[in-house]
Write a protein that holds these residues in place. Structure first.
Motif, PDB file in Angstrom:
ATOM      1  N   GLU A 186      31.535  43.052  32.965  1.00  0.00           N
ATOM      2  CA  GLU A 186      31.288  43.594  34.338  1.00  0.00           C
ATOM      3  C   GLU A 186      30.654  42.239  35.243  1.00  0.00           C
ATOM      4  O   GLU A 186      31.000  42.039  36.373  1.00  0.00           O
ATOM      5  CB  GLU A 186      30.589  44.793  34.539  1.00  0.00           C
ATOM      6  CG  GLU A 186      30.249  45.164  35.969  1.00  0.00           C
ATOM      7  CD  GLU A 186      29.486  46.447  36.236  1.00  0.00           C
ATOM      8  OE1 GLU A 186      29.190  46.671  37.403  1.00  0.00           O
ATOM      9  OE2 GLU A 186      28.759  47.004  35.135  1.00  0.00           O
ATOM     10  N   ALA A 187      29.743  41.699  34.536  1.00  0.00           N
ATOM     11  CA  ALA A 187      28.781  40.529  34.987  1.00  0.00           C
ATOM     12  C   ALA A 187      29.996  39.460  35.417  1.00  0.00           C
ATOM     13  O   ALA A 187      29.951  38.806  36.315  1.00  0.00           O
ATOM     14  CB  ALA A 187      27.466  40.171  34.394  1.00  0.00           C
ATOM     15  N   TYR A 188      30.724  39.104  34.515  1.00  0.00           N
ATOM     16  CA  TYR A 188      31.787  38.070  34.382  1.00  0.00           C
ATOM     17  C   TYR A 188      32.787  38.536  35.611  1.00  0.00           C
ATOM     18  O   TYR A 188      33.247  37.839  36.511  1.00  0.00           O
ATOM     19  CB  TYR A 188      32.823  38.148  33.260  1.00  0.00           C
ATOM     20  CG  TYR A 188      33.870  37.023  33.502  1.00  0.00           C
ATOM     21  CD1 TYR A 188      33.495  35.579  33.137  1.00  0.00           C
ATOM     22  CD2 TYR A 188      34.872  37.392  33.504  1.00  0.00           C
ATOM     23  CE1 TYR A 188      34.434  34.562  33.155  1.00  0.00           C
ATOM     24  CE2 TYR A 188      36.225  36.555  33.433  1.00  0.00           C
ATOM     25  CZ  TYR A 188      35.799  35.070  33.431  1.00  0.00           C
ATOM     26  OH  TYR A 188      36.886  34.346  33.491  1.00  0.00           O
ATOM     27  N   TYR A 189      33.247  39.806  35.731  1.00  0.00           N
ATOM     28  CA  TYR A 189      34.068  40.126  36.705  1.00  0.00           C
ATOM     29  C   TYR A 189      33.587  39.944  38.190  1.00  0.00           C
ATOM     30  O   TYR A 189      33.951  39.378  39.239  1.00  0.00           O
ATOM     31  CB  TYR A 189      34.372  41.402  36.526  1.00  0.00           C
ATOM     32  CG  TYR A 189      35.061  42.295  37.938  1.00  0.00           C
ATOM     33  CD1 TYR A 189      36.286  42.084  38.219  1.00  0.00           C
ATOM     34  CD2 TYR A 189      34.181  43.221  38.332  1.00  0.00           C
ATOM     35  CE1 TYR A 189      36.852  42.621  39.476  1.00  0.00           C
ATOM     36  CE2 TYR A 189      34.953  44.075  39.616  1.00  0.00           C
ATOM     37  CZ  TYR A 189      36.238  43.640  40.113  1.00  0.00           C
ATOM     38  OH  TYR A 189      36.864  44.393  41.160  1.00  0.00           O
ATOM     39  N   ARG A 190      32.214  40.435  38.396  1.00  0.00           N
ATOM     40  CA  ARG A 190      31.320  39.952  39.649  1.00  0.00           C
ATOM     41  C   ARG A 190      31.228  38.675  39.838  1.00  0.00           C
ATOM     42  O   ARG A 190      31.258  38.351  40.984  1.00  0.00           O
ATOM     43  CB  ARG A 190      30.143  40.856  39.676  1.00  0.00           C
ATOM     44  CG  ARG A 190      30.264  42.423  39.411  1.00  0.00           C
ATOM     45  CD  ARG A 190      28.943  43.159  39.736  1.00  0.00           C
ATOM     46  NE  ARG A 190      29.176  44.486  39.449  1.00  0.00           N
ATOM     47  CZ  ARG A 190      29.730  45.328  40.509  1.00  0.00           C
ATOM     48  NH1 ARG A 190      30.017  44.736  41.651  1.00  0.00           N
ATOM     49  NH2 ARG A 190      29.714  46.616  40.192  1.00  0.00           N
ATOM     50  N   ALA A 191      31.025  37.860  38.992  1.00  0.00           N
ATOM     51  CA  ALA A 191      31.141  36.264  39.251  1.00  0.00           C
ATOM     52  C   ALA A 191      32.370  35.777  39.810  1.00  0.00           C
ATOM     53  O   ALA A 191      32.464  34.869  40.700  1.00  0.00           O
ATOM     54  CB  ALA A 191      30.643  35.531  38.089  1.00  0.00           C
ATOM     55  N   ARG A 192      33.467  36.334  39.103  1.00  0.00           N
ATOM     56  CA  ARG A 192      34.788  36.021  39.625  1.00  0.00           C
ATOM     57  C   ARG A 192      34.919  36.617  41.118  1.00  0.00           C
ATOM     58  O   ARG A 192      35.757  35.731  41.745  1.00  0.00           O
ATOM     59  CB  ARG A 192      35.931  36.459  38.593  1.00  0.00           C
ATOM     60  CG  ARG A 192      35.529  35.916  37.221  1.00  0.00           C
ATOM     61  CD  ARG A 192      35.771  34.250  37.203  1.00  0.00           C
ATOM     62  NE  ARG A 192      34.880  33.538  37.546  1.00  0.00           N
ATOM     63  CZ  ARG A 192      33.779  33.393  36.837  1.00  0.00           C
ATOM     64  NH1 ARG A 192      33.337  33.935  35.692  1.00  0.00           N
ATOM     65  NH2 ARG A 192      32.703  32.465  37.469  1.00  0.00           N
ATOM     66  N   LEU A 193      34.790  37.760  41.351  1.00  0.00           N
ATOM     67  CA  LEU A 193      34.740  38.086  42.691  1.00  0.00           C
ATOM     68  C   LEU A 193      34.112  37.274  43.739  1.00  0.00           C
ATOM     69  O   LEU A 193      34.693  36.849  44.722  1.00  0.00           O
ATOM     70  CB  LEU A 193      34.244  39.352  42.988  1.00  0.00           C
ATOM     71  CG  LEU A 193      34.708  40.860  42.403  1.00  0.00           C
ATOM     72  CD1 LEU A 193      33.803  41.959  42.460  1.00  0.00           C
ATOM     73  CD2 LEU A 193      36.221  41.075  43.101  1.00  0.00           C
ATOM     74  N   ALA A 194      33.026  36.818  43.429  1.00  0.00           N
ATOM     75  CA  ALA A 194      32.278  35.716  44.330  1.00  0.00           C
ATOM     76  C   ALA A 194      33.061  34.174  44.414  1.00  0.00           C
ATOM     77  O   ALA A 194      33.184  33.681  45.299  1.00  0.00           O
ATOM     78  CB  ALA A 194      30.864  35.492  43.935  1.00  0.00           C
ATOM     79  N   GLU A 195      33.595  33.918  43.190  1.00  0.00           N
ATOM     80  CA  GLU A 195      34.240  32.792  43.165  1.00  0.00           C
ATOM     81  C   GLU A 195      35.661  32.748  43.864  1.00  0.00           C
ATOM     82  O   GLU A 195      35.988  32.039  44.760  1.00  0.00           O
ATOM     83  CB  GLU A 195      34.570  32.499  41.952  1.00  0.00           C
ATOM     84  CG  GLU A 195      35.796  31.178  41.406  1.00  0.00           C
ATOM     85  CD  GLU A 195      36.024  30.861  39.982  1.00  0.00           C
ATOM     86  OE1 GLU A 195      36.907  30.244  40.061  1.00  0.00           O
ATOM     87  OE2 GLU A 195      35.271  31.820  39.241  1.00  0.00           O
ATOM     88  N   TYR A 196      36.117  33.949  44.056  1.00  0.00           N
ATOM     89  CA  TYR A 196      37.453  34.152  44.582  1.00  0.00           C
ATOM     90  C   TYR A 196      37.299  34.588  46.105  1.00  0.00           C
ATOM     91  O   TYR A 196      38.436  34.456  46.693  1.00  0.00           O
ATOM     92  CB  TYR A 196      38.532  34.960  43.839  1.00  0.00           C
ATOM     93  CG  TYR A 196      39.170  34.574  42.347  1.00  0.00           C
ATOM     94  CD1 TYR A 196      39.856  33.319  42.485  1.00  0.00           C
ATOM     95  CD2 TYR A 196      38.696  35.108  41.422  1.00  0.00           C
ATOM     96  CE1 TYR A 196      40.307  32.924  41.294  1.00  0.00           C
ATOM     97  CE2 TYR A 196      39.197  34.794  40.128  1.00  0.00           C
ATOM     98  CZ  TYR A 196      40.162  33.548  40.237  1.00  0.00           C
ATOM     99  OH  TYR A 196      40.630  33.269  38.901  1.00  0.00           O
TER     100      TYR A 196
END
Length: 331
Positions: A198-208
């Motif tokens: 989940e933390a990885y997903y949220r980091a990718r949301l910010a990235e994209y």
């Protein structure tokens, strides 16, 4: 109050056309009963070519449920995305969304059984690219506008009921799945309680620069059966629970994570493990209160070929002796 779920995969290792027909019709009657009594969602899924008659066509089943009900959602968790023709599934989901008034929830995963890909003539090594194509196509198709698809211009009609599109989640237990969901701005449905993913997903949301949410299973999401006498159910039907648990576990490699994966090799081990639980109404009430709003209460009334009358007893105990005391529809 936790989300209440009735799960149906219609497994029956000894099924005949006659008994399977009775099981499918009973599942629809159960869905109608659950709809009337405040259960939140019917959950279904798909597997292909199994020896125990696992449901292979979740959208057909969902359509039948919608025709028999008024308010309950149907969560398809999950379709094996790369096995589908993207335009056809866009049309099917749009029709189900219109038919139900927005009650369909679709989780798209890529599966984990190469034999299912072989049966459908789909190359296992292309599954990631095919999943990308499916998800991208669905989002374009549901706008109702023309778009480019495999070198030609196409348009999918009718547009669905839900705007901007029917609820679509990306399922999985890998970083690739989380990254795919974030890139497309779709919600992520991990297949187990995986906070680091989940933390990885949220980091990718910010990235994209996209927006989404994570529908994380609780640390424990057992499959439940309700009975006045759990010892009787384990004695009479424990092998049914074990059959389903063992078959499901046999399909998954060590890298696959699942909230309902069992390591049990006997009925006694399965009962002690807690992935499958037979609870009295009082025990179910205690469990539901402890699960709170973040948890799910997942009833599996026809698990592993469970006799239909036993499945009905489980469902009725939940709806008549547990949910009303949680503030459900019958309170």
């Amino acid at each position: 109050m936790p989300i209440t779920v009735a799960r149906f995969n219609l497994v029956d290792p000894n099924g005949t056309p006659e008994t399977l027909s009775a099981r499918y019709r009973a599942a629809l009657e159960m869905a109608k009963y659950a709809d009337d009594r405040g259960i939140d969602t019917i959950q279904t899924e798909e597997h292909h070519g199994t020896a125990n008659n696992w449901l292979p066509s979740p959208f057909a089943f969902a359509g039948a449920v919608f025709g028999a009900t008024r308010r309950i959602a149907v969560t398809v968790s999950a379709i094996i995305g790369p096995l589908y023709d993207p335009l056809k599934v866009a049309e099917d989901i749009a029709v189900l969304d219109l038919l139900s008034g927005g009650r369909l929830v679709t989780v798209a995963g890529i599966g984990y059984r190469p034999e299912e890909y072989e049966q459908h003539g789909v190359e296992w090594g292309r599954r990631g690219r095919l999943q990308d194509e499916l998800l991208e196509t669905l989002l374009k198709a549901w706008t109702g506008e023309p778009f480019a698809f495999r070198g030609r211009t196409v348009r999918v009609t009718p547009a669905p009921f839900t705007r901007p599109h029917p609820l679509l989640l990306v399922g999985g237990s890998s970083r690739a799945a989380a990254r795919r969901a974030a890139r497309l701005g779709l919600p992520f449905f991990p297949s187990a309680h995986l906070p680091e993913l989940e933390a990885y997903y949220r980091a990718r949301l910010a990235e994209y620069g996209t927006a989404g949410f994570c529908m994380m299973p609780a640390a424990e999401t057992p499959l439940l059966h309700i009975a006045q006498d759990p010892d009787r159910v384990w004695a009479e039907h424990g092998e049914r629970f074990l059959h389903e648990a063992a078959m499901y576990a046999s399909w998954q490699s060590k890298d696959i994570r699942s909230a309902v994966r069992s390591a049990a090799r006997s009925v006694a081990e399965l009962r002690a493990e807690g992935v499958y639980r037979v609870l009295t109404p009082e025990e179910a009430l205690t469990y539901a209160r402890g699960a709170g709003e973040a948890g799910n209460l997942v009833l599996h009334p026809l698990c592993g070929g469970m006799p239909i009358d036993e499945g009905w007893r489980s469902l009725q105990l939940l709806c008549e002796q547990v949910l009303p005391r949680l503030g459900g529809a019958n309170a």
